[in-house]
Scaffold this motif. Structure first.
Motif, PDB file in Angstrom:
ATOM      1  N   SER A  26      -8.232  -2.841   5.920  1.00 49.73           N
ATOM      2  CA  SER A  26      -7.637  -3.508   4.328  1.00 49.73           C
ATOM      3  C   SER A  26      -6.582  -2.673   4.494  1.00 49.73           C
ATOM      4  N   ILE A  27      -6.162  -1.649   5.338  1.00 49.82           N
ATOM      5  CA  ILE A  27      -5.088  -0.709   5.487  1.00 49.82           C
ATOM      6  C   ILE A  27      -4.597  -1.046   6.571  1.00 49.82           C
ATOM      7  N   GLN A  28      -4.940  -1.797   7.145  1.00 46.84           N
ATOM      8  CA  GLN A  28      -3.993  -1.875   8.590  1.00 46.84           C
ATOM      9  C   GLN A  28      -2.859  -3.137   8.588  1.00 46.84           C
ATOM     10  N   PRO A  29      -3.294  -3.945   8.087  1.00 46.65           N
ATOM     11  CA  PRO A  29      -2.462  -4.976   8.187  1.00 46.65           C
ATOM     12  C   PRO A  29      -1.114  -4.925   7.043  1.00 46.65           C
ATOM     13  N   ILE A  34       4.475  -3.866   7.303  1.00 51.48           N
ATOM     14  CA  ILE A  34       5.685  -2.771   6.819  1.00 51.48           C
ATOM     15  C   ILE A  34       6.778  -2.922   8.288  1.00 51.48           C
ATOM     16  N   SER A  35       5.546  -2.427   9.550  1.00 51.66           N
ATOM     17  CA  SER A  35       6.969  -2.748  10.280  1.00 51.66           C
ATOM     18  C   SER A  35       6.997  -4.094  10.843  1.00 51.66           C
ATOM     19  N   LEU A  36       6.920  -5.103  10.330  1.00 50.25           N
ATOM     20  CA  LEU A  36       7.244  -5.830  10.757  1.00 50.25           C
ATOM     21  C   LEU A  36       8.447  -6.102   9.640  1.00 50.25           C
ATOM     22  N   HIS A  37       8.139  -6.584   8.642  1.00 49.07           N
ATOM     23  CA  HIS A  37       9.361  -6.690   7.065  1.00 49.07           C
ATOM     24  C   HIS A  37       9.906  -5.455   7.182  1.00 49.07           C
ATOM     25  N   LYS A  45      14.634   3.152   9.855  1.00 47.19           N
ATOM     26  CA  LYS A  45      13.426   4.027   9.462  1.00 47.19           C
ATOM     27  C   LYS A  45      12.721   3.671   8.168  1.00 47.19           C
ATOM     28  N   VAL A  46      11.329   4.236   7.946  1.00 46.42           N
ATOM     29  CA  VAL A  46      10.746   3.675   6.617  1.00 46.42           C
ATOM     30  C   VAL A  46       9.880   4.481   6.864  1.00 46.42           C
ATOM     31  N   ASN A  47       9.851   5.312   5.680  1.00 47.06           N
ATOM     32  CA  ASN A  47       8.820   6.521   5.093  1.00 47.06           C
ATOM     33  C   ASN A  47       7.697   5.633   4.589  1.00 47.06           C
ATOM     34  N   VAL A  48       5.984   6.227   4.774  1.00 42.81           N
ATOM     35  CA  VAL A  48       5.204   4.829   4.422  1.00 42.81           C
ATOM     36  C   VAL A  48       4.256   5.806   3.549  1.00 42.81           C
ATOM     37  N   LEU A  49       4.068   6.108   2.314  1.00 48.17           N
ATOM     38  CA  LEU A  49       2.686   6.929   1.810  1.00 48.17           C
ATOM     39  C   LEU A  49       1.624   6.116   1.343  1.00 48.17           C
ATOM     40  N   ILE A  50       0.040   7.014   2.290  1.00 51.30           N
ATOM     41  CA  ILE A  50      -1.043   5.822   1.937  1.00 51.30           C
ATOM     42  C   ILE A  50      -1.704   6.791   0.703  1.00 51.30           C
ATOM     43  N   SER A  51      -1.864   6.068  -0.203  1.00 54.81           N
ATOM     44  CA  SER A  51      -2.337   7.290  -1.740  1.00 54.81           C
ATOM     45  C   SER A  51      -3.733   6.866  -1.120  1.00 54.81           C
ATOM     46  N   ILE A  52      -5.045   7.895  -1.489  1.00 54.90           N
ATOM     47  CA  ILE A  52      -5.694   7.292  -2.336  1.00 54.90           C
ATOM     48  C   ILE A  52      -7.076   8.382  -2.233  1.00 54.90           C
ATOM     49  N   HIS A  53      -7.170   7.813  -4.234  1.00 53.45           N
ATOM     50  CA  HIS A  53      -7.406   8.487  -4.671  1.00 53.45           C
ATOM     51  C   HIS A  53      -8.234   7.634  -6.499  1.00 53.45           C
ATOM     52  N   SER A  54      -8.975   8.572  -6.708  1.00 51.70           N
ATOM     53  CA  SER A  54     -10.169   8.051  -7.740  1.00 51.70           C
ATOM     54  C   SER A  54      -9.522   7.819  -9.076  1.00 51.70           C
ATOM     55  N   ASN A  97      -5.841 -12.168   3.908  1.00 53.19           N
ATOM     56  CA  ASN A  97      -7.383 -11.864   4.150  1.00 53.19           C
ATOM     57  C   ASN A  97      -7.429 -10.784   3.383  1.00 53.19           C
ATOM     58  N   ILE A  98      -6.952 -10.137   3.541  1.00 51.25           N
ATOM     59  CA  ILE A  98      -7.716  -8.477   2.532  1.00 51.25           C
ATOM     60  C   ILE A  98      -7.957  -9.381   1.039  1.00 51.25           C
ATOM     61  N   ASN A  99      -7.189  -9.690   0.354  1.00 54.72           N
ATOM     62  CA  ASN A  99      -7.655 -10.068  -1.016  1.00 54.72           C
ATOM     63  C   ASN A  99      -8.571 -10.690  -1.153  1.00 54.72           C
ATOM     64  N   GLU A 100      -8.995 -11.715  -0.435  1.00 55.76           N
ATOM     65  CA  GLU A 100      -9.986 -12.637  -0.041  1.00 55.76           C
ATOM     66  C   GLU A 100     -11.083 -11.751  -0.116  1.00 55.76           C
ATOM     67  N   ARG A 101     -11.108 -10.353   1.149  1.00 52.62           N
ATOM     68  CA  ARG A 101     -12.500  -9.405   1.301  1.00 52.62           C
ATOM     69  C   ARG A 101     -12.761  -8.697  -0.169  1.00 52.62           C
ATOM     70  N   LEU A 102     -11.469  -8.459  -0.703  1.00 49.34           N
ATOM     71  CA  LEU A 102     -11.585  -7.480  -2.067  1.00 49.34           C
ATOM     72  C   LEU A 102     -12.942  -8.039  -3.425  1.00 49.34           C
ATOM     73  N   GLN A 103     -11.867  -9.485  -2.938  1.00 47.76           N
ATOM     74  CA  GLN A 103     -12.635  -9.838  -4.027  1.00 47.76           C
ATOM     75  C   GLN A 103     -14.639 -10.956  -3.652  1.00 47.76           C
ATOM     76  N   LEU A 104     -14.541 -10.951  -2.807  1.00 45.46           N
ATOM     77  CA  LEU A 104     -15.264 -11.787  -2.497  1.00 45.46           C
ATOM     78  C   LEU A 104     -16.219 -10.132  -2.444  1.00 45.46           C
ATOM     79  N   VAL A 105     -16.025  -8.762  -2.014  1.00 49.99           N
ATOM     80  CA  VAL A 105     -17.280  -8.202  -2.311  1.00 49.99           C
ATOM     81  C   VAL A 105     -17.423  -7.676  -3.309  1.00 49.99           C
TER      82      VAL A 105
END
Length: 141
Positions: A26-29, A34-37, A45-54, A97-105
Motif C-alpha cells: 500500500s505504500i511501496q507503489p 515518486i521516484s519515477l514522476h 532531489k525529492v524529500n518524502v515524508l511518510i506519516s502514520i497516525h490515528s 491496485n492500492i485503491n481497489e485493495r483498500l476499498q475491498l477490505v
C-alpha cells in the motif's frame, strides 16, 4: 537502490500503532511513483515524508507526501478518474491496485486520495480500520 540519492525519506509514525498492520503493497507503489514522476531537472532531489497516525480510536491514516515536480491539474483529474475506473486496466495500475485493495477490505471510505500542486509536490493519503496481524487471514497479510 535503483535511484540512489534521488530522494530522502523521513518517517513520522505514532509508536502506539506499531502493533497494528497495514495492507501489503500500500505504500511501496507510492514511493515508486515518486521516484519515477516527482524527480525532474527542477527537482533533482525529492524529500518524502511518510506519516502514520490515528485519526480516531479505530482508524489509522497514512500520508505519503513529497516536494517534487507535482502533477498538472488536468493530469491529476485523469489519475483520480483512472483509479476509480474498475474497467481501465492500462492506466495508473499501482495506484488503482492500492485503491481497489483498500476499498475491498475496508470499504469505500478508505480509498486512496491524491492532491497535488504542479511544481510543489504531491500528497497521497488513505485511512483504514485498525487491525492486528492476528485479526486477518494469511492471504491478506
Amino acid at each position: 537502490i535503483r535511484r540512489k540519492n534521488v530522494f530522502d525519506i523521513k518517517w513520522d509514525v505514532d509508536e502506539s500503532l506499531l502493533d497494528y498492520s497495514i495492507l501489503k503493497l500500500s505504500i511501496q507503489p507510492l514511493i515508486e511513483n515518486i521516484s519515477l514522476h516527482a524527480v525532474d531537472s527542477k527537482h533533482p532531489k525529492v524529500n518524502v515524508l511518510i506519516s502514520i497516525h490515528s485519526v480516531r480510536e479505530d482508524m489509522i491514516k497514512v500520508v505519503v507526501s513529497d516536494d517534487g515536480a507535482g502533477i498538472e491539474a488536468h493530469r491529476l483529474e485523469e489519475i483520480r478518474n483512472n483509479i476509480n475506473n474498475f474497467f481501465d486496466r492500462e492506466n495508473s495500475i499501482g495506484l488503482k491496485n492500492i485503491n481497489e485493495r483498500l476499498q475491498l477490505v475496508f470499504g469505500e471510505y478508505s480509498g486512496l486520495y491524491i492532491s497535488s500542486e504542479y511544481g510543489s509536490g504531491t500528497v497521497c493519503s488513505f485511512q483504514f480500520t485498525k487491525f492486528k496481524k492476528s485479526d486477518i487471514p494469511d492471504a491478506v497479510q
